[in-house]
Design a protein around this motif. Sequence first.
Motif, mmCIF file in Angstrom:
data_model
loop_
_atom_site.group_PDB
_atom_site.id
_atom_site.type_symbol
_atom_site.label_atom_id
_atom_site.label_comp_id
_atom_site.label_asym_id
_atom_site.label_seq_id
_atom_site.Cartn_x
_atom_site.Cartn_y
_atom_site.Cartn_z
ATOM 1 N N ASN A 10 47.306 32.428 35.157
ATOM 2 C CA ASN A 10 46.232 33.125 33.759
ATOM 3 C C ASN A 10 44.585 32.841 33.689
ATOM 4 N N GLY A 11 44.096 32.930 33.258
ATOM 5 C CA GLY A 11 42.835 33.216 32.537
ATOM 6 C C GLY A 11 41.790 33.436 33.626
ATOM 7 N N TYR A 12 40.938 32.438 34.870
ATOM 8 C CA TYR A 12 39.709 32.249 35.191
ATOM 9 C C TYR A 12 39.516 31.537 36.173
ATOM 10 N N ALA A 13 38.775 32.245 36.811
ATOM 11 C CA ALA A 13 38.698 30.830 38.273
ATOM 12 C C ALA A 13 37.443 30.782 38.592
ATOM 13 N N THR A 26 38.918 31.764 29.637
ATOM 14 C CA THR A 26 37.393 32.684 29.115
ATOM 15 C C THR A 26 36.622 33.883 30.123
ATOM 16 N N ARG A 27 36.835 34.552 29.706
ATOM 17 C CA ARG A 27 36.127 35.100 31.257
ATOM 18 C C ARG A 27 33.770 34.737 30.657
ATOM 19 N N GLU A 28 33.873 34.179 29.381
ATOM 20 C CA GLU A 28 32.324 33.801 29.325
ATOM 21 C C GLU A 28 31.910 32.517 29.813
ATOM 22 N N GLY A 29 33.424 31.742 29.984
ATOM 23 C CA GLY A 29 33.097 30.048 30.289
ATOM 24 C C GLY A 29 33.454 30.557 31.762
ATOM 25 N N ALA A 30 33.639 31.300 32.270
ATOM 26 C CA ALA A 30 33.973 31.517 33.350
ATOM 27 C C ALA A 30 32.597 31.901 33.729
#
Length: 60
Positions: A10-13, A26-30
Amino acid sequence: MKRSNGLPNNGYALIVDGQVKTEFTTREGAVAGARDLKRRFPVLQIRLYDAEAKRAEEFA
């Protein structure tokens, strides 16, 4: 929780030069993390991986 290939469930990398380096919720954090890396190291190949969609996209 990670998959056996190192990608998150889950989430983004951030995938940097073919290796999973950092995970974000979050996508914004990535995107902010990718932008910072690209600014400091412009030659890196950076991809954003979206665990929900199970796909990665090139970050320019």
